[in-house]
Write a protein that holds these residues in place. Structure first.
Motif, PDB file in Angstrom:
ATOM      1  N   ASP A   1       0.807  -1.305   0.111  1.00 28.23           N
ATOM      2  CA  ASP A   1      -0.077   0.129  -0.074  1.00 28.23           C
ATOM      3  C   ASP A   1       0.772   1.371  -0.147  1.00 28.23           C
TER       4      ASP A   1
ATOM      5  N   ARG B   1      -7.646  -6.137  -1.336  1.00 30.23           N
ATOM      6  CA  ARG B   1      -6.710  -7.228  -0.948  1.00 30.23           C
ATOM      7  C   ARG B   1      -7.383  -8.420  -0.500  1.00 30.23           C
TER       8      ARG B   1
ATOM      9  N   ARG C   1      -7.636  -0.869  -2.457  1.00 36.23           N
ATOM     10  CA  ARG C   1      -6.954  -1.935  -3.318  1.00 36.23           C
ATOM     11  C   ARG C   1      -7.781  -2.980  -2.575  1.00 36.23           C
TER      12      ARG C   1
ATOM     13  N   LEU D   1       1.917   1.863  -3.767  1.00 39.30           N
ATOM     14  CA  LEU D   1       0.507   2.442  -4.313  1.00 39.30           C
ATOM     15  C   LEU D   1       0.264   4.017  -3.866  1.00 39.30           C
TER      16      LEU D   1
ATOM     17  N   GLU E   1      -8.329 -10.405  -3.769  1.00 36.82           N
ATOM     18  CA  GLU E   1      -7.083 -10.919  -4.211  1.00 36.82           C
ATOM     19  C   GLU E   1      -6.604 -12.263  -3.363  1.00 36.82           C
TER      20      GLU E   1
END
Length: 460
Positions: A26, A160, A158, A29, A163
């Motif tokens: 992160d 996560r 994001r 990002l 994912e």
């Protein structure tokens, strides 16, 4: 973080200070967005140099910024002004590395109250030198102390948790899935994308001409994929259900047809997919900033469920949470209040569901209610209200009173909190993947991953 500086007169040559920092995905990002440097070498899920590996290298100036953190927070601290900085890079840091940034005073100049400092950043695991250099700063003239705890925080959008679900589902064999009427680009593309990730092995049931036209529009080749030509949506749903009953498919997936048309075929008393429980819908939501996936139920099927239906809603959600790897799902049954109010039916149902779980009528998870939304998901709110419960403030499953509340909650999370939502219908013989036309690629992939994980656990 408490910040207290040191003035020029207080600082001596040889003084040193340091800070430790774990570099996260992160962090990189955030740096990419703030700096505008989108070099794929620094992005966790991108191959930046074509070698087949995702590098996630910390940008040089991100590492350099760790030096500025020591200067601005500790030595000299608040009020420090940069004049110059040199860097030489000796190695590369990556996401997951813990670094230590260190400055040491090497000189003082009375004119302008200028300090020179040697600077370095090392990787803690092996003491590798990542960066060295020299800083020239103007030291503060006055003592300053402050608490930076009120600095606004950042939440990285994001997903996560999705994912991670894709990673969990990756080793599983592709789930043979009857995709009903995927006759436009999004619904067909979602099924083919899930096939690309080996989550499902699709059988396409619908109007062949429309399916092929949709494939041409998105530039996809349908070679090797079975297509059953059935232009009528109701008939296509019936054929998909028949495939499941015959053991030829392990899941259904909604394409470009109305949800009630698909569900009507699955609910047929003689030829459908009833399995003893009410069909219920669950959104598995990946909410940025939340430490775990959040399951919201029922936001799509049961309009005003009675207590008996809510028992199935809760049990189906617990079973799905177990399939996703949540060891002991914590279920918060929502109401407008956290105390039982005889004039508020949702509070009574919540209390009864909680007691039924205590008596083993609902199994596999911890159930508590009534809980208001705040004290279901926020531990500080629960403590403020004096609620002592292993669920309060920690709920992983939220059970809403009715479809209105569920739909509003799910869409608020999606459009205000920027959550992604995977949708599944449970209670049938097999999972039914229910996507919205507005869903993006990650939502469609996650729905298929959730279906594959649930099928793997329940069919074992």
């Amino acid at each position: 973080m408490h910040i207290e500086n040191r003035t020029f007169d207080e600082i001596r040559v040889g003084d040193t200070a340091e800070l430790k920092r774990l570099v996260t995905v992160d962090d990189l990002l955030v740096f990419a967005n703030v700096s505008g440097n989108h070099n794929p070498l620094h992005i966790f899920n991108a191959d930046g140099d074509g070698d087949g590996q995702n590098e996630a290298i910390a940008p040089g100036l991100f590492v350099g910024a760790l030096i500025s953190a020591v200067l601005g927070n500790i030595l000299p601290g608040a009020g420090t002004r940069y004049h110059a900085q040199s860097f030489r890079f000796h190695a590369r840091a990556h996401a997951g590395d813990e670094l230590i940034s260190r400055v040491t005073v090497t000189g003082k100049a009375e004119a302008g109250q200028i300090l020179t400092l040697s600077t370095e950043v090392r990787r803690i695991a092996d003491d590798a030198l990542i960066l060295s250099g020299e800083a020239e700063v103007e030291a503060p003239r006055a003592r300053i102390a402050l608490d930076s705890a009120n600095l606004p925080g950042l939440i990285v959008q994001r997903h996560r948790h999705f994912e991670k679900l894709l990673e969990q589902a990756a080793p599983l064999p592709a789930l043979v899935t009857a995709v009903i009427s995927p006759e436009e680009p999004k619904s067909l593309g979602g099924a083919l994308l899930a096939q690309d990730h080996t989550l499902i092995s699709p059988v396409l049931i619908g109007a062949r001409a429309k399916i092929e036209a949709a494939a041409q529009e998105i530039g996809r080749d349908l070679s090797g994929i079975e297509i059953l030509d059935e232009p009528d949506h109701a008939a296509a749903a019936v054929r998909g259900v028949a495939m499941v009953r015959e053991g030829k498919a392990g899941a259904l997936m909604k394409g470009h047809l109305h949800t009630d048309v698909l569900l009507r075929a699955t609910l047929d008393k003689d030829a459908g997919l009833r399995a003893g429980r009410r069909f219920t819908h669950v959104f598995v939501m990946d909410v940025p900033g939340l430490a775990h996936p959040l399951l919201v139920t029922d936001a799509a099927i049961n309009i005003s469920p009675d207590l008996k239906t809510k028992v199935d809603i809760v049990q189906n959600a617990i079973d799905l949470a177990l399939s996703l790897g949540i060891a002991e799902p914590k279920v918060g049954v929502l109401s407008a209040v956290e105390t039982v109010n005889p004039d508020l039916p949702s509070s009574i149902d919540a209390a009864l569901l909680s007691k039924m779980a205590e008596r083993g009528q609902i199994t596999g998870g911890l159930v508590d209610g009534p809980l208001a939304m705040d004290n279901a998901v926020d531990i500080a709110a629960a403590r403020t209200k004096g609620i002592l419960s292993p669920v309060a403030g920690r709920a992983e499953v939220l059970v809403v009173p009715d479809i209105d509340a569920g739909n509003m909650l799910a869409k608020q999370l999606t459009f205000i909190s920027h959550a992604e939502a995977a949708g599944l219908v449970l209670g049938a013989r097999v999972p039914i993947i229910l996507n919205s036309r507005a869903d993006d690629d990650m939502s469609r992939l996650a729905s298929c991953a959730v279906a594959a994980l649930h099928h793997a656990r329940t069919s074992a």
